[in-house]
Design an enzyme around this catalytic site. Structure first.
Site, PDB file in Angstrom:
ATOM      1  N   HIS A 296     -13.338  -4.004  -1.462  1.00 46.21           N
ATOM      2  CA  HIS A 296     -12.579  -3.258  -0.492  1.00 46.21           C
ATOM      3  C   HIS A 296     -12.630  -3.884   1.034  1.00 46.21           C
ATOM      4  CE1 HIS A 296      -9.678   0.604  -0.457  1.00 46.21           C
ATOM      5  NE2 HIS A 296      -9.693   0.055   0.740  1.00 46.21           N
TER       6      HIS A 296
ATOM      7  N   THR B 137      -6.068   1.896  -7.159  1.00 43.53           N
ATOM      8  CA  THR B 137      -7.063   1.609  -6.370  1.00 43.53           C
ATOM      9  C   THR B 137      -8.305   2.386  -6.689  1.00 43.53           C
ATOM     10  OG1 THR B 137      -6.117   0.237  -4.550  1.00 43.53           O
ATOM     11  CG2 THR B 137      -8.385   1.132  -3.977  1.00 43.53           C
TER      12      THR B 137
ATOM     13  N   TYR C  61      -2.844   5.290  -4.030  1.00 47.35           N
ATOM     14  CA  TYR C  61      -4.037   5.959  -3.994  1.00 47.35           C
ATOM     15  C   TYR C  61      -3.351   7.474  -4.417  1.00 47.35           C
ATOM     16  CZ  TYR C  61      -6.538   3.097  -0.573  1.00 47.35           C
ATOM     17  OH  TYR C  61      -7.346   2.271   0.110  1.00 47.35           O
TER      18      TYR C  61
ATOM     19  N   SER D  15       0.774  -1.159   0.097  1.00 47.00           N
ATOM     20  CA  SER D  15      -0.205   0.086  -0.180  1.00 47.00           C
ATOM     21  C   SER D  15       0.877   1.116  -0.079  1.00 47.00           C
ATOM     22  CB  SER D  15      -0.884  -0.087   1.190  1.00 47.00           C
ATOM     23  OG  SER D  15      -1.441   1.297   1.529  1.00 47.00           O
TER      24      SER D  15
ATOM     25  N   LYS E 178      -7.706  -1.930  -9.118  1.00 49.17           N
ATOM     26  CA  LYS E 178      -8.327  -2.606  -7.892  1.00 49.17           C
ATOM     27  C   LYS E 178      -9.836  -1.957  -7.480  1.00 49.17           C
ATOM     28  CE  LYS E 178      -7.206  -4.062  -3.103  1.00 49.17           C
ATOM     29  NZ  LYS E 178      -7.890  -3.308  -2.284  1.00 49.17           N
TER      30      LYS E 178
HETATM   31  C1  LIG Z   1      -6.858  -2.518   7.552  1.00 46.25           C
HETATM   32  C2  LIG Z   1      -6.973  -2.319   6.178  1.00 46.25           C
HETATM   33  C3  LIG Z   1      -6.291  -1.574   5.434  1.00 46.25           C
HETATM   34  C4  LIG Z   1      -6.533  -1.430   4.065  1.00 46.25           C
HETATM   35  N1  LIG Z   1      -5.663  -0.468   3.421  1.00 46.25           N
HETATM   36  C5  LIG Z   1      -5.902  -0.646   1.974  1.00 46.25           C
HETATM   37  C6  LIG Z   1      -4.859   0.171   1.356  1.00 46.25           C
HETATM   38  O1  LIG Z   1      -4.104   1.101   1.823  1.00 46.25           O
HETATM   39  N2  LIG Z   1      -5.185   0.023  -0.232  1.00 46.25           N
HETATM   40  C7  LIG Z   1      -5.995  -0.508  -0.860  1.00 46.25           C
HETATM   41  O2  LIG Z   1      -6.180  -0.686  -1.963  1.00 46.25           O
HETATM   42  N3  LIG Z   1      -6.976  -1.563   0.072  1.00 46.25           N
HETATM   43  C8  LIG Z   1      -6.794  -1.462   1.163  1.00 46.25           C
HETATM   44  N4  LIG Z   1      -7.439  -2.363   2.195  1.00 46.25           N
HETATM   45  C9  LIG Z   1      -8.423  -3.316   1.479  1.00 46.25           C
HETATM   46  C10 LIG Z   1      -7.639  -4.609   1.164  1.00 46.25           C
HETATM   47  O3  LIG Z   1      -6.763  -4.370   0.083  1.00 46.25           O
HETATM   48  C11 LIG Z   1      -8.515  -5.765   0.712  1.00 46.25           C
HETATM   49  O4  LIG Z   1      -9.345  -5.353  -0.410  1.00 46.25           O
HETATM   50  C12 LIG Z   1      -9.675  -6.275   1.596  1.00 46.25           C
HETATM   51  O5  LIG Z   1      -9.037  -6.337   2.860  1.00 46.25           O
HETATM   52  C13 LIG Z   1     -10.141  -7.643   1.353  1.00 46.25           C
HETATM   53  O6  LIG Z   1     -11.083  -7.975   2.180  1.00 46.25           O
HETATM   54  P1  LIG Z   1     -10.580  -8.927   3.374  1.00 46.25           P
HETATM   55  O7  LIG Z   1     -10.073  -8.093   4.579  1.00 46.25           O
HETATM   56  O8  LIG Z   1     -11.948  -9.685   3.913  1.00 46.25           O
HETATM   57  O9  LIG Z   1      -9.670 -10.165   3.018  1.00 46.25           O
HETATM   58  C14 LIG Z   1      -7.562  -2.348   3.541  1.00 46.25           C
HETATM   59  C15 LIG Z   1      -8.266  -3.160   4.264  1.00 46.25           C
HETATM   60  C16 LIG Z   1      -7.828  -3.228   5.496  1.00 46.25           C
HETATM   61  C17 LIG Z   1      -8.613  -4.336   6.491  1.00 46.25           C
END
Ligand SMILES: Cc1cc2nc3c(=O)[nH]c(=O)nc-3n(C[C@H](O)[C@H](O)[C@H](O)COP(=O)(O)O)c2cc1C
Length: 367
Positions: free
Chosen positions: A242, A158, A132, A109, A218
């Site tokens: 997400h 994303t 981002y 990220s 994404k």
């Molecule tokens: C704590 C947290 C922070 C996240 N930060 C980002 C991020 O910085 N960039 C991004 O594209 N997705 C981010 N996501 C989404 C994840 O990349 C992913 O799409 C999502 O967690 C998938 O679902 P799951 O947690 O049920 O596996 C984040 C998710 C969580 C739980």
């Protein structure tokens, strides 16, 4: 196997609960508003049953997959997680090292520490940089170039985060997650988030034309956007809501996956995430046409439970679940899986972020 005390993933989830304060725990497990999209992710996965075949020689099962030219021990990518450093101080570098040690993909990220160059230098496994957009076209292009120069395998935008959503667990406590603050300060100290809101297909076109690196979008949820991604020469359509952390009242992961796979066919690779916490969850996604599955909260729980060795252990357990699920389904390689292994069924537990872990009681202090 790494020398860590966890035999199951639910033990890792529980350990993360005990290590994290309420603020960081809520940031990890939480989703938007009613958290319906998150629950539908689990509902959609649990509404599918596996249809096993028997009397096939499964004495030699191969769990490996290949993605963007890289061989992976399992077809899994650690999803991008902002603020990983609040779960474990090494942040994105720790995740990259764990992925390289185990043998899977990692997506880093842009809103976690350390810098993208430091993450890239920390491990030599295949890794993708996720951005981002917090600046104008020049800023964005500079970030793509930095990712290429640092040695990332692919670049991901994303696209489901035009604005930060209402995550009420954080809002109620008056907490601004570190990654949100970081996003606001990255370019524009006044906190102007408009660059991400202004992002559109002409930016995708510009980046595609300018840079020779595999490109990933994404956050694709519909066949219409999947088709546009293909038209724009995108290499990987990353189907994701997400983890239910952006638009609430969205559809569950498996519905999105089926719709996008039907549209994309073999015109691009398909990545998917959202609610995948078990080996059998991953097998269902592969059977429905995904090339790789992202894991978000699973990665963050393991980071919080003990950093690199626990992330590696979590991946080893996941691999074992995948291997057993394949053997018991009667397949020896992932290519054999297709829709014929999937049937509609009924979930047996109410959907929640913990519904894949019936043995975990996150409020039981006596663990
Ligand atoms: C704590 C947290 C922070 C996240 N930060 C980002 C991020 O910085 N960039 C991004 O594209 N997705 C981010 N996501 C989404 C994840 O990349 C992913 O799409 C999502 O967690 C998938 O679902 P799951 O947690 O049920 O596996 C984040 C998710 C969580 C739980």
């Amino acid at each position: 196997m790494a020398d860590v005390p966890f035999r199951t993933i639910h033990q890792i989830v529980k350990a993360a609960r005990l290590r994290l304060n309420q603020t960081h725990w809520d940031y990890l497990v939480g989703a938007t508003e009613t958290e319906t999209t998150l629950k539908r992710n689990r509902m959609s996965i649990d509404s599918l049953a596996l249809k096993p075949r028997v009397l096939r020689d499964v004495s030699n099962v191969d769990t490996s997959g290949s993605f963007l030219g890289h061989n992976l021990k399992i077809p899994v990518c650690l999803a991008p997680i902002g603020s990983l450093q609040v779960f474990e101080e090494g942040g994105g570098a720790t995740a990259a090292k764990a992925a390289a040690e185990f043998g899977c993909m990692v997506m880093s990220s842009s809103v976690c520490m350390p810098s993208l160059e430091e993450i890239a230098a920390s491990a030599d496994g295949p890794k993708i940089f996720q951005l981002y957009v917090r600046g104008d076209a020049d800023w964005t292009d500079e970030m793509v170039q930095r990712a290429i120069d640092a040695g990332f395998t692919a670049f991901c935008l994303t696209v489901d985060t035009a604005t930060v959503s209402r995550r009420e667990r954080d809002i109620a406590k008056g907490v601004v997650p570190t990654s949100t603050a970081f996003m606001q300060n990255q370019r524009d100290p006044s906190g102007n988030l408009n660059y991400q809101a202004m992002l559109n297909w002409s930016d995708v076109k510009r980046i595609r034309e300018k840079f020779d690196i595999p490109l990933i979008l994404k956050g694709i949820n519909t066949k219409e956007d999947a088709a546009m991604a293909v038209d724009h020469g995108i290499d990987v359509v990353y189907v994701s809501n997400h983890g239910g952390r952006q638009l609430d009242q969205g559809r569950g992961t498996m519905e999105l996956l089926r719709e996008c796979v039907a549209e994309v066919g073999d015109k691009a690779k398909i990545a998917v995430d959202g609610g995948f916490y078990r080996g059998t969850d991953i097998l269902k996604a592969i059977a429905l046409g995904a090339d790789i599955v992202g894991i978000g909260r699973l990665e963050a729980w393991a980071m919080a439970a003990g950093g690199q060795p626990v992330v590696v252990r979590m991946l080893e357990i996941l691999r074992n679940e995948i291997l057993l699920g394949m053997a018991l389904s009667g397949v020896t390689s992932l290519e054999e899986l297709d829709e014929s292994f999937i049937a509609e069924s009924q979930p047996v537990v109410p959907p929640s972020v913990f519904s894949a872990f019936p043995l975990v009681d996150v409020d039981d202090e006596g663990y």
